[in-house]
Design an enzyme around this catalytic site. Structure first.
Site, mmCIF file in Angstrom:
data_model
loop_
_atom_site.group_PDB
_atom_site.id
_atom_site.type_symbol
_atom_site.label_atom_id
_atom_site.label_comp_id
_atom_site.label_asym_id
_atom_site.label_seq_id
_atom_site.Cartn_x
_atom_site.Cartn_y
_atom_site.Cartn_z
ATOM 1 N N LYS A 194 2.175 2.153 -5.030
ATOM 2 C CA LYS A 194 2.858 1.650 -6.234
ATOM 3 C C LYS A 194 2.000 1.843 -7.473
ATOM 4 O O LYS A 194 2.497 2.146 -8.538
ATOM 5 C CB LYS A 194 3.194 0.156 -6.081
ATOM 6 C CG LYS A 194 4.207 -0.132 -4.994
ATOM 7 C CD LYS A 194 4.499 -1.614 -4.874
ATOM 8 C CE LYS A 194 3.327 -2.411 -4.341
ATOM 9 N NZ LYS A 194 2.940 -2.132 -2.960
ATOM 10 N N GLN A 225 2.352 -5.946 -3.036
ATOM 11 C CA GLN A 225 2.680 -6.039 -1.609
ATOM 12 C C GLN A 225 3.940 -5.203 -1.306
ATOM 13 O O GLN A 225 4.121 -4.165 -1.907
ATOM 14 C CB GLN A 225 2.842 -7.492 -1.151
ATOM 15 C CG GLN A 225 1.531 -8.273 -1.141
ATOM 16 C CD GLN A 225 1.164 -8.845 -2.492
ATOM 17 O OE1 GLN A 225 1.962 -9.492 -3.132
ATOM 18 N NE2 GLN A 225 -0.062 -8.614 -2.932
ATOM 19 N N ASP A 281 0.816 -1.220 0.000
ATOM 20 C CA ASP A 281 0.000 0.000 0.000
ATOM 21 C C ASP A 281 0.850 1.271 0.000
ATOM 22 O O ASP A 281 0.424 2.296 0.523
ATOM 23 C CB ASP A 281 -0.957 0.039 1.216
ATOM 24 C CG ASP A 281 -1.801 -1.212 1.307
ATOM 25 O OD1 ASP A 281 -2.232 -1.700 0.258
ATOM 26 O OD2 ASP A 281 -2.005 -1.710 2.432
ATOM 27 N N GLY A 337 -4.024 -4.414 -4.406
ATOM 28 C CA GLY A 337 -5.078 -3.488 -4.813
ATOM 29 C C GLY A 337 -4.429 -2.160 -5.117
ATOM 30 O O GLY A 337 -3.851 -1.539 -4.238
ATOM 31 N N HIS A 338 -4.470 -1.761 -6.370
ATOM 32 C CA HIS A 338 -3.850 -0.509 -6.756
ATOM 33 C C HIS A 338 -4.920 0.502 -7.105
ATOM 34 O O HIS A 338 -5.703 0.285 -8.021
ATOM 35 C CB HIS A 338 -2.914 -0.720 -7.948
ATOM 36 C CG HIS A 338 -1.699 -1.511 -7.609
ATOM 37 N ND1 HIS A 338 -0.884 -2.080 -8.543
ATOM 38 C CD2 HIS A 338 -1.162 -1.815 -6.406
ATOM 39 C CE1 HIS A 338 0.116 -2.705 -7.927
ATOM 40 N NE2 HIS A 338 -0.045 -2.565 -6.640
HETATM 41 P P1 IMP Z 1 -2.404 -12.760 1.740
HETATM 42 O O1 IMP Z 1 -1.422 -12.224 0.764
HETATM 43 O O2 IMP Z 1 -3.823 -12.518 1.359
HETATM 44 O O3 IMP Z 1 -2.119 -14.191 2.090
HETATM 45 O O4 IMP Z 1 -2.216 -11.946 3.121
HETATM 46 C C1 IMP Z 1 -1.041 -12.049 3.910
HETATM 47 C C2 IMP Z 1 -0.682 -10.698 4.525
HETATM 48 O O5 IMP Z 1 -0.284 -9.796 3.503
HETATM 49 C C3 IMP Z 1 -1.842 -10.009 5.257
HETATM 50 O O6 IMP Z 1 -1.303 -9.274 6.358
HETATM 51 C C4 IMP Z 1 -2.388 -9.035 4.213
HETATM 52 O O7 IMP Z 1 -3.047 -7.934 4.803
HETATM 53 C C5 IMP Z 1 -1.098 -8.626 3.543
HETATM 54 N N1 IMP Z 1 -1.277 -8.181 2.151
HETATM 55 C C6 IMP Z 1 -1.450 -8.947 1.059
HETATM 56 N N2 IMP Z 1 -1.538 -8.186 -0.046
HETATM 57 C C7 IMP Z 1 -1.411 -6.918 0.365
HETATM 58 C C8 IMP Z 1 -1.374 -5.664 -0.331
HETATM 59 O O8 IMP Z 1 -1.464 -5.577 -1.561
HETATM 60 N N3 IMP Z 1 -1.218 -4.568 0.447
HETATM 61 C C9 IMP Z 1 -1.056 -4.632 1.792
HETATM 62 N N4 IMP Z 1 -1.068 -5.771 2.473
HETATM 63 C C10 IMP Z 1 -1.237 -6.910 1.768
#
Ligand code: IMP
Length: 434
Positions: free
Chosen positions: A16, A225, A13, A40-41
Protein backbone atom coordinates in the site's frame (compact mmCIF):
# COMPACT_ATOMS: atom_id res chain seq x y z
CA UNK A 1 -13.01 16.19 -6.79
CA UNK A 2 -12.51 12.48 -6.26
CA UNK A 3 -12.05 10.54 -3.05
CA UNK A 4 -10.20 7.27 -3.28
CA UNK A 5 -9.68 4.68 -0.56
CA UNK A 6 -6.61 2.45 -0.88
CA UNK A 7 -7.31 -0.69 1.15
CA UNK A 8 -5.37 -3.89 1.69
CA UNK A 9 -7.19 -6.95 0.37
CA UNK A 10 -5.15 -9.57 2.27
CA UNK A 11 -3.30 -9.65 5.63
CA UNK A 12 -1.45 -6.38 5.22
CA UNK A 13 1.93 -5.78 3.55
CA UNK A 14 0.28 -5.69 0.13
CA UNK A 15 2.45 -2.76 -0.93
CA UNK A 16 0.00 0.00 0.00
CA UNK A 17 2.86 2.37 0.84
CA UNK A 18 4.30 2.20 -2.64
CA UNK A 19 0.86 2.66 -4.18
CA UNK A 20 -0.04 5.60 -1.92
CA UNK A 21 3.28 7.24 -2.71
CA UNK A 22 2.57 6.73 -6.43
CA UNK A 23 -1.01 8.05 -6.13
CA UNK A 24 -0.15 10.99 -3.83
CA UNK A 25 0.95 13.44 -6.56
CA UNK A 26 -2.61 13.24 -7.90
CA UNK A 27 -4.11 14.05 -4.48
CA UNK A 28 -3.96 17.16 -2.33
CA UNK A 29 -4.79 15.36 0.91
CA UNK A 30 -3.63 11.95 2.14
CA UNK A 31 -5.39 10.61 5.24
CA UNK A 32 -4.68 7.81 7.71
CA UNK A 33 -7.87 6.78 9.50
CA UNK A 34 -7.14 3.67 11.59
CA UNK A 35 -4.37 1.59 13.14
CA UNK A 36 -1.11 3.02 14.37
CA UNK A 37 2.60 2.37 14.08
CA UNK A 38 1.94 -1.34 13.71
CA UNK A 39 1.86 -0.45 10.01
CA UNK A 40 5.09 -0.25 8.09
CA UNK A 41 5.21 1.21 4.62
CA UNK A 42 8.43 0.78 2.71
CA UNK A 43 8.89 3.28 -0.08
CA UNK A 44 11.71 3.46 -2.59
CA UNK A 45 12.11 6.85 -4.23
CA UNK A 46 15.12 7.56 -6.46
CA UNK A 47 16.72 4.42 -5.05
CA UNK A 48 16.44 5.70 -1.47
CA UNK A 49 14.37 3.66 0.99
CA UNK A 50 12.00 5.26 3.52
CA UNK A 51 9.98 3.28 6.04
CA UNK A 52 6.93 5.05 7.45
CA UNK A 53 4.80 3.77 10.31
CA UNK A 54 2.42 6.60 11.27
CA UNK A 55 2.91 9.55 8.93
CA UNK A 56 0.89 8.99 5.73
CA UNK A 57 2.99 7.92 2.76
CA UNK A 58 1.90 11.07 0.90
CA UNK A 59 4.46 13.05 2.91
CA UNK A 60 7.14 12.33 0.31
CA UNK A 61 5.15 14.38 -2.19
CA UNK A 62 5.62 18.10 -1.38
CA UNK A 63 2.18 19.01 -2.75
CA UNK A 64 0.21 17.04 -0.17
CA UNK A 65 -1.19 17.69 3.29
CA UNK A 66 -1.10 14.52 5.37
CA UNK A 67 -3.72 13.91 8.04
CA UNK A 68 -3.63 11.47 10.94
CA UNK A 69 -7.32 11.13 11.71
CA UNK A 70 -9.27 10.57 14.95
CA UNK A 71 -9.48 6.80 14.34
CA UNK A 72 -5.70 6.35 14.52
CA UNK A 73 -3.86 5.44 17.73
CA UNK A 74 -0.71 7.55 18.02
CA UNK A 75 2.52 6.65 19.77
CA UNK A 76 3.99 10.16 20.20
CA UNK A 77 7.51 8.79 20.56
CA UNK A 78 7.26 6.93 17.24
CA UNK A 79 5.54 9.85 15.51
CA UNK A 80 8.16 12.37 16.68
CA UNK A 81 10.99 10.04 15.63
CA UNK A 82 9.46 9.78 12.17
CA UNK A 83 8.95 13.56 11.94
CA UNK A 84 12.58 14.10 13.02
CA UNK A 85 13.84 11.74 10.31
CA UNK A 86 11.67 13.36 7.64
CA UNK A 87 12.84 16.82 8.74
CA UNK A 88 16.50 15.79 8.79
CA UNK A 89 16.16 14.44 5.25
CA UNK A 90 14.57 17.69 4.10
CA UNK A 91 11.32 15.92 3.17
CA UNK A 92 9.24 17.72 5.80
CA UNK A 93 10.06 21.42 6.12
CA UNK A 94 6.68 22.78 7.07
CA UNK A 95 4.70 21.33 10.02
CA UNK A 96 1.44 22.28 8.29
CA UNK A 97 2.03 19.35 5.90
CA UNK A 98 1.41 16.84 8.72
CA UNK A 99 -1.73 17.32 10.85
CA UNK A 100 -2.59 15.09 13.77
CA UNK A 101 -6.13 14.96 15.11
CA UNK A 102 -6.45 16.08 18.71
CA UNK A 103 -9.08 13.34 18.97
CA UNK A 104 -6.72 10.48 18.12
CA UNK A 105 -5.89 8.30 21.10
CA UNK A 106 -2.39 8.07 22.53
CA UNK A 107 -0.42 4.85 22.93
CA UNK A 108 1.24 4.97 26.35
CA UNK A 109 3.97 2.98 28.08
CA UNK A 110 1.60 0.56 29.75
CA UNK A 111 -0.06 -0.25 26.42
CA UNK A 112 3.32 -1.38 25.11
CA UNK A 113 4.05 -3.33 28.29
CA UNK A 114 0.63 -4.99 28.36
CA UNK A 115 0.82 -5.94 24.67
CA UNK A 116 4.10 -7.75 25.34
CA UNK A 117 3.06 -9.24 28.68
CA UNK A 118 -0.14 -10.67 27.21
CA UNK A 119 1.60 -12.13 24.19
CA UNK A 120 4.24 -13.71 26.38
CA UNK A 121 1.61 -15.20 28.69
CA UNK A 122 -0.46 -16.53 25.76
CA UNK A 123 2.49 -18.67 24.57
CA UNK A 124 1.28 -20.89 21.69
CA UNK A 125 -2.01 -18.99 21.47
CA UNK A 126 -0.21 -15.69 20.94
CA UNK A 127 -1.54 -13.47 18.15
CA UNK A 128 1.96 -12.50 17.07
CA UNK A 129 1.27 -8.80 17.48
CA UNK A 130 3.75 -6.15 16.43
CA UNK A 131 4.22 -5.30 20.14
CA UNK A 132 3.36 -1.64 19.51
CA UNK A 133 0.58 -1.46 22.12
CA UNK A 134 -2.20 -1.21 19.54
CA UNK A 135 -4.75 -3.56 21.14
CA UNK A 136 -4.38 -2.19 24.70
CA UNK A 137 -4.65 1.40 23.39
CA UNK A 138 -7.87 0.70 21.48
CA UNK A 139 -9.13 -1.15 24.55
CA UNK A 140 -8.79 2.01 26.68
CA UNK A 141 -10.40 4.03 23.92
CA UNK A 142 -13.58 1.92 23.77
CA UNK A 143 -13.81 1.63 27.56
CA UNK A 144 -13.62 5.46 27.63
CA UNK A 145 -10.50 5.70 29.74
CA UNK A 146 -8.05 6.71 27.03
CA UNK A 147 -5.89 9.79 26.70
CA UNK A 148 -6.28 11.73 23.47
CA UNK A 149 -3.66 13.75 21.62
CA UNK A 150 -5.31 17.06 22.63
CA UNK A 151 -5.05 15.99 26.30
CA UNK A 152 -1.26 16.23 25.96
CA UNK A 153 -1.78 20.01 25.86
CA UNK A 154 -3.94 20.11 28.98
CA UNK A 155 -1.72 19.49 32.05
CA UNK A 156 -4.54 19.21 34.60
CA UNK A 157 -6.68 16.82 32.62
CA UNK A 158 -3.59 14.81 31.72
CA UNK A 159 -2.48 14.46 35.34
CA UNK A 160 -5.90 13.27 36.40
CA UNK A 161 -6.19 10.77 33.53
CA UNK A 162 -2.70 9.37 34.11
CA UNK A 163 -3.31 8.93 37.83
CA UNK A 164 -6.55 7.10 37.17
CA UNK A 165 -5.00 4.85 34.53
CA UNK A 166 -1.82 4.22 36.51
CA UNK A 167 -3.74 2.57 39.29
CA UNK A 168 -5.59 0.15 36.99
CA UNK A 169 -2.80 -0.57 34.53
CA UNK A 170 -0.10 -1.10 37.09
CA UNK A 171 -2.38 -3.40 39.02
CA UNK A 172 -2.76 -5.61 35.94
CA UNK A 173 0.92 -5.39 35.02
CA UNK A 174 2.28 -6.12 38.46
CA UNK A 175 -0.31 -8.35 40.10
CA UNK A 176 -1.42 -10.38 37.10
CA UNK A 177 1.62 -10.48 34.81
CA UNK A 178 4.40 -9.90 37.38
CA UNK A 179 5.83 -7.14 35.20
CA UNK A 180 7.48 -3.91 36.28
CA UNK A 181 5.01 -1.05 36.94
CA UNK A 182 5.06 2.11 34.83
CA UNK A 183 6.10 5.22 36.77
CA UNK A 184 3.13 7.59 36.45
CA UNK A 185 5.16 10.71 37.32
CA UNK A 186 7.80 9.96 34.70
CA UNK A 187 5.07 9.24 32.13
CA UNK A 188 3.33 12.53 32.98
CA UNK A 189 6.55 14.46 32.40
CA UNK A 190 7.08 12.62 29.12
CA UNK A 191 3.52 13.35 27.96
CA UNK A 192 3.97 17.09 28.65
CA UNK A 193 7.15 17.05 26.61
CA UNK A 194 5.41 15.13 23.78
CA UNK A 195 2.60 17.70 23.88
CA UNK A 196 5.08 20.57 23.66
CA UNK A 197 6.81 19.03 20.68
CA UNK A 198 3.65 17.90 18.91
CA UNK A 199 1.70 21.14 19.39
CA UNK A 200 2.61 22.56 15.95
CA UNK A 201 1.15 19.41 14.37
CA UNK A 202 -2.07 19.02 16.39
CA UNK A 203 -5.22 20.12 14.58
CA UNK A 204 -8.90 19.51 13.97
CA UNK A 205 -8.39 17.21 10.99
CA UNK A 206 -12.12 16.66 10.45
CA UNK A 207 -12.50 20.36 9.56
CA UNK A 208 -9.47 20.29 7.25
CA UNK A 209 -10.88 17.26 5.43
CA UNK A 210 -14.32 18.81 5.06
CA UNK A 211 -12.77 22.05 3.75
CA UNK A 212 -10.74 20.13 1.17
CA UNK A 213 -13.80 18.24 -0.04
CA UNK A 214 -15.80 21.47 -0.35
CA UNK A 215 -12.97 22.96 -2.40
CA UNK A 216 -13.10 20.00 -4.78
CA UNK A 217 -9.72 18.54 -3.92
CA UNK A 218 -8.68 14.94 -4.53
CA UNK A 219 -8.39 13.01 -1.29
CA UNK A 220 -6.61 9.71 -0.81
CA UNK A 221 -7.43 7.58 2.23
CA UNK A 222 -4.50 5.38 3.14
CA UNK A 223 -5.51 2.03 4.64
CA UNK A 224 -3.17 0.20 6.97
CA UNK A 225 -3.02 -3.57 7.66
CA UNK A 226 -5.56 -5.40 5.49
CA UNK A 227 -9.10 -6.76 5.22
CA UNK A 228 -8.31 -10.10 6.90
CA UNK A 229 -6.77 -8.32 9.90
CA UNK A 230 -10.03 -6.38 10.39
CA UNK A 231 -11.46 -6.81 13.88
CA UNK A 232 -14.92 -7.75 12.50
CA UNK A 233 -14.26 -9.26 9.07
CA UNK A 234 -10.83 -10.79 9.55
CA UNK A 235 -9.60 -14.12 10.86
CA UNK A 236 -10.55 -13.28 14.47
CA UNK A 237 -8.88 -13.45 16.98
CA UNK A 238 -5.77 -13.39 14.73
CA UNK A 239 -6.46 -9.81 13.72
CA UNK A 240 -5.53 -6.29 14.71
CA UNK A 241 -7.75 -4.12 16.92
CA UNK A 242 -9.19 -1.72 14.37
CA UNK A 243 -11.50 -1.95 11.38
CA UNK A 244 -9.37 -2.33 8.26
CA UNK A 245 -12.07 -2.08 5.61
CA UNK A 246 -13.12 0.86 3.46
CA UNK A 247 -16.13 1.60 5.68
CA UNK A 248 -13.72 2.48 8.50
CA UNK A 249 -12.80 5.66 6.60
CA UNK A 250 -16.12 7.24 7.54
CA UNK A 251 -15.76 6.82 11.29
CA UNK A 252 -11.97 7.06 11.45
CA UNK A 253 -11.55 10.19 9.33
CA UNK A 254 -14.95 11.78 9.87
CA UNK A 255 -16.80 11.80 6.53
CA UNK A 256 -20.10 10.34 5.40
CA UNK A 257 -20.28 7.23 3.17
CA UNK A 258 -21.86 9.31 0.42
CA UNK A 259 -18.55 11.12 -0.04
CA UNK A 260 -16.49 8.07 -0.99
CA UNK A 261 -16.11 7.71 -4.75
CA UNK A 262 -13.71 4.85 -5.38
CA UNK A 263 -12.20 1.99 -3.43
CA UNK A 264 -8.97 0.47 -4.69
CA UNK A 265 -8.24 -3.00 -3.33
CA UNK A 266 -4.54 -3.70 -3.07
CA UNK A 267 -3.23 -7.24 -3.33
CA UNK A 268 0.07 -8.90 -3.97
CA UNK A 269 0.27 -11.27 -6.94
CA UNK A 270 0.61 -13.99 -4.27
CA UNK A 271 -0.22 -14.03 -0.53
CA UNK A 272 1.76 -13.31 2.66
CA UNK A 273 0.97 -13.09 6.35
CA UNK A 274 2.98 -12.11 9.45
CA UNK A 275 2.05 -13.31 12.89
CA UNK A 276 -0.17 -16.24 13.85
CA UNK A 277 -3.51 -17.38 12.46
CA UNK A 278 -4.89 -19.43 9.59
CA UNK A 279 -3.56 -19.08 6.05
CA UNK A 280 -5.21 -21.60 3.68
CA UNK A 281 -2.79 -21.21 0.72
CA UNK A 282 0.39 -21.08 2.83
CA UNK A 283 3.40 -22.94 1.39
CA UNK A 284 5.66 -23.95 4.25
CA UNK A 285 8.30 -25.76 2.17
CA UNK A 286 10.74 -24.78 -0.55
CA UNK A 287 8.17 -22.87 -2.58
CA UNK A 288 7.28 -20.60 0.36
CA UNK A 289 10.98 -20.02 0.92
CA UNK A 290 11.49 -19.12 -2.75
CA UNK A 291 8.63 -16.61 -2.63
CA UNK A 292 10.03 -15.10 0.58
CA UNK A 293 13.45 -14.72 -1.01
CA UNK A 294 12.24 -13.44 -4.37
CA UNK A 295 9.82 -10.99 -2.75
CA UNK A 296 12.12 -9.99 0.16
CA UNK A 297 9.25 -10.86 2.46
CA UNK A 298 10.39 -9.62 5.85
CA UNK A 299 8.23 -7.31 7.99
CA UNK A 300 8.90 -3.56 7.69
CA UNK A 301 7.94 -3.01 11.35
CA UNK A 302 9.35 -6.04 13.14
CA UNK A 303 11.70 -7.63 10.58
CA UNK A 304 9.91 -10.97 11.03
CA UNK A 305 9.95 -13.35 8.03
CA UNK A 306 6.55 -13.33 6.37
CA UNK A 307 4.68 -16.55 5.71
CA UNK A 308 4.15 -16.97 1.95
CA UNK A 309 1.76 -18.80 -0.36
CA UNK A 310 -0.27 -18.71 -3.56
CA UNK A 311 -2.84 -16.09 -4.47
CA UNK A 312 -6.23 -16.78 -2.93
CA UNK A 313 -9.22 -15.66 -5.01
CA UNK A 314 -11.67 -16.75 -2.28
CA UNK A 315 -10.15 -14.12 0.01
CA UNK A 316 -10.07 -11.49 -2.72
CA UNK A 317 -13.77 -12.03 -3.51
CA UNK A 318 -14.61 -11.62 0.19
CA UNK A 319 -12.46 -8.49 0.36
CA UNK A 320 -14.20 -7.10 -2.74
CA UNK A 321 -17.55 -7.69 -1.03
CA UNK A 322 -16.82 -6.14 2.35
CA UNK A 323 -14.92 -3.17 0.89
CA UNK A 324 -16.90 -2.57 -2.30
CA UNK A 325 -13.78 -2.49 -4.45
CA UNK A 326 -14.19 -0.51 -7.64
CA UNK A 327 -10.76 -1.61 -8.89
CA UNK A 328 -7.77 -3.73 -7.90
CA UNK A 329 -4.06 -2.98 -7.81
CA UNK A 330 -1.88 -6.09 -8.14
CA UNK A 331 1.58 -5.61 -6.66
CA UNK A 332 4.82 -7.52 -6.99
CA UNK A 333 3.92 -9.18 -10.27
CA UNK A 334 7.67 -9.20 -11.02
CA UNK A 335 8.29 -11.60 -8.10
CA UNK A 336 6.43 -14.39 -9.93
CA UNK A 337 8.78 -14.30 -12.96
CA UNK A 338 10.55 -17.64 -13.29
CA UNK A 339 8.30 -19.56 -10.89
CA UNK A 340 7.16 -22.03 -13.55
CA UNK A 341 3.51 -22.98 -13.15
CA UNK A 342 1.44 -20.70 -10.93
CA UNK A 343 -1.53 -21.57 -8.77
CA UNK A 344 -4.57 -19.59 -7.67
CA UNK A 345 -7.05 -20.87 -5.07
CA UNK A 346 -10.54 -20.61 -6.54
CA UNK A 347 -12.46 -22.36 -3.71
CA UNK A 348 -11.89 -24.22 -0.45
CA UNK A 349 -12.74 -27.76 0.55
CA UNK A 350 -14.14 -27.70 4.09
CA UNK A 351 -15.53 -30.81 5.79
CA UNK A 352 -15.60 -32.55 2.40
CA UNK A 353 -17.65 -29.78 0.79
CA UNK A 354 -16.48 -27.23 -1.77
CA UNK A 355 -17.02 -23.63 -0.64
CA UNK A 356 -16.66 -20.67 -2.96
CA UNK A 357 -17.18 -18.05 -0.25
CA UNK A 358 -14.85 -17.22 2.61
CA UNK A 359 -16.04 -19.24 5.64
CA UNK A 360 -17.66 -17.67 8.68
CA UNK A 361 -15.86 -19.46 11.51
CA UNK A 362 -12.22 -19.75 12.51
CA UNK A 363 -12.53 -23.54 12.63
CA UNK A 364 -13.64 -23.68 8.99
CA UNK A 365 -10.89 -21.29 7.87
CA UNK A 366 -8.32 -23.33 9.79
CA UNK A 367 -9.42 -26.56 8.14
CA UNK A 368 -9.92 -25.12 4.64
CA UNK A 369 -7.99 -26.91 1.91
CA UNK A 370 -7.55 -24.76 -1.17
CA UNK A 371 -8.92 -25.92 -4.51
CA UNK A 372 -6.34 -24.73 -7.01
CA UNK A 373 -6.33 -23.77 -10.63
CA UNK A 374 -2.94 -23.95 -12.38
CA UNK A 375 -1.80 -21.34 -14.85
CA UNK A 376 1.32 -21.22 -17.01
CA UNK A 377 4.01 -18.87 -15.66
CA UNK A 378 6.53 -16.65 -17.45
CA UNK A 379 10.30 -16.31 -17.32
CA UNK A 380 10.90 -12.81 -18.68
CA UNK A 381 11.76 -10.01 -16.30
CA UNK A 382 8.76 -7.68 -16.29
CA UNK A 383 10.34 -4.77 -14.39
CA UNK A 384 10.84 -2.70 -17.54
CA UNK A 385 7.20 -3.08 -18.64
CA UNK A 386 5.22 0.16 -18.42
CA UNK A 387 2.11 -0.79 -20.39
CA UNK A 388 -0.13 -3.82 -19.91
CA UNK A 389 0.57 -4.83 -23.52
CA UNK A 390 4.33 -4.99 -22.74
CA UNK A 391 3.82 -7.87 -20.29
CA UNK A 392 4.42 -11.47 -21.41
CA UNK A 393 1.25 -13.17 -22.62
CA UNK A 394 1.08 -15.50 -19.60
CA UNK A 395 1.44 -12.59 -17.16
CA UNK A 396 -1.45 -10.83 -18.90
CA UNK A 397 -3.50 -14.01 -18.74
CA UNK A 398 -2.71 -14.34 -15.00
CA UNK A 399 -3.96 -10.79 -14.37
CA UNK A 400 -7.05 -11.30 -16.51
CA UNK A 401 -7.83 -14.50 -14.62
CA UNK A 402 -7.71 -12.56 -11.34
CA UNK A 403 -10.20 -10.07 -12.78
CA UNK A 404 -12.58 -12.87 -13.76
CA UNK A 405 -12.26 -14.75 -10.47
CA UNK A 406 -12.74 -11.64 -8.32
CA UNK A 407 -15.12 -9.76 -10.61
CA UNK A 408 -13.20 -6.49 -10.27
CA UNK A 409 -10.98 -4.84 -12.93
CA UNK A 410 -7.24 -4.69 -12.30
CA UNK A 411 -6.41 -1.04 -12.83
CA UNK A 412 -2.85 -0.85 -11.54
CA UNK A 413 0.05 -3.28 -11.63
CA UNK A 414 3.32 -2.94 -9.81
CA UNK A 415 6.35 -4.59 -11.42
CA UNK A 416 9.04 -3.42 -8.98
CA UNK A 417 9.51 -1.41 -5.79
CA UNK A 418 10.39 1.88 -7.52
CA UNK A 419 7.79 4.59 -8.03
CA UNK A 420 8.14 4.34 -11.81
CA UNK A 421 7.86 0.55 -11.88
CA UNK A 422 4.10 0.81 -12.18
CA UNK A 423 1.58 0.08 -14.93
CA UNK A 424 -1.63 2.11 -14.86
CA UNK A 425 -4.48 0.91 -17.07
CA UNK A 426 -6.71 3.84 -16.12
CA UNK A 427 -6.71 7.11 -14.17
CA UNK A 428 -7.40 6.23 -10.51
CA UNK A 429 -8.70 9.74 -9.69
CA UNK A 430 -10.86 10.13 -12.80
CA UNK A 431 -14.19 11.75 -11.91
CA UNK A 432 -16.95 9.35 -11.01
CA UNK A 433 -18.92 8.10 -14.00
CA UNK A 434 -15.88 8.06 -16.30
P1 IMP B 1 -1.17 -5.69 16.28
O1 IMP B 1 -1.85 -4.86 15.26
O2 IMP B 1 0.22 -5.26 16.59
O3 IMP B 1 -2.02 -5.87 17.50
O4 IMP B 1 -1.00 -7.18 15.67
C1 IMP B 1 -2.11 -8.02 15.40
C2 IMP B 1 -1.88 -8.82 14.12
O5 IMP B 1 -1.87 -7.95 13.00
C3 IMP B 1 -0.53 -9.57 14.08
O6 IMP B 1 -0.72 -10.78 13.36
C4 IMP B 1 0.36 -8.63 13.28
O7 IMP B 1 1.42 -9.31 12.64
C5 IMP B 1 -0.64 -8.10 12.28
N1 IMP B 1 -0.30 -6.76 11.76
C6 IMP B 1 -0.46 -5.57 12.36
N2 IMP B 1 -0.07 -4.57 11.55
C7 IMP B 1 0.34 -5.15 10.42
C8 IMP B 1 0.83 -4.63 9.17
O8 IMP B 1 0.94 -3.42 8.95
N3 IMP B 1 1.14 -5.55 8.23
C9 IMP B 1 0.97 -6.88 8.42
N4 IMP B 1 0.51 -7.41 9.55
C10 IMP B 1 0.19 -6.55 10.54
Amino acid sequence: MTTLVAMGAQWGDEGKGKLVDWLAPQAQLVVRFHGGNNAGHTLVVDGEQTVLHVVPAGVLDPGTINLIGPGVVVDPFALLAEIDTLEARGVLRDPSRVRVSGRAHVILDWHLALDKAREEAARDRAIGTTGRGIGPAYEDKVTRRGIRVADLLDPERLREAIDRLAEQKNFELVEYYQWEPVDGDALYAKCLEWGRRLEPYIDHTTRILDGALREGKNVLFEGAQGTFLDIDHGTYPYVTSSNCVAGAVCAGAGIGPTRIDRVLGITKAYTTRVGGGPFPTEEEGALGESLRKAGAEFGATTGRPRRCGWLDAVMLREAATVNGFTALAVNKLDVLSGFGELRIATAYRVDGKVMHDFPMTLREIQSAEPVYETLPGWDDDVRECRRFEDLPENARAYVERIETLVGVPVEILSVGPGRDETIARDEPFRPIGR
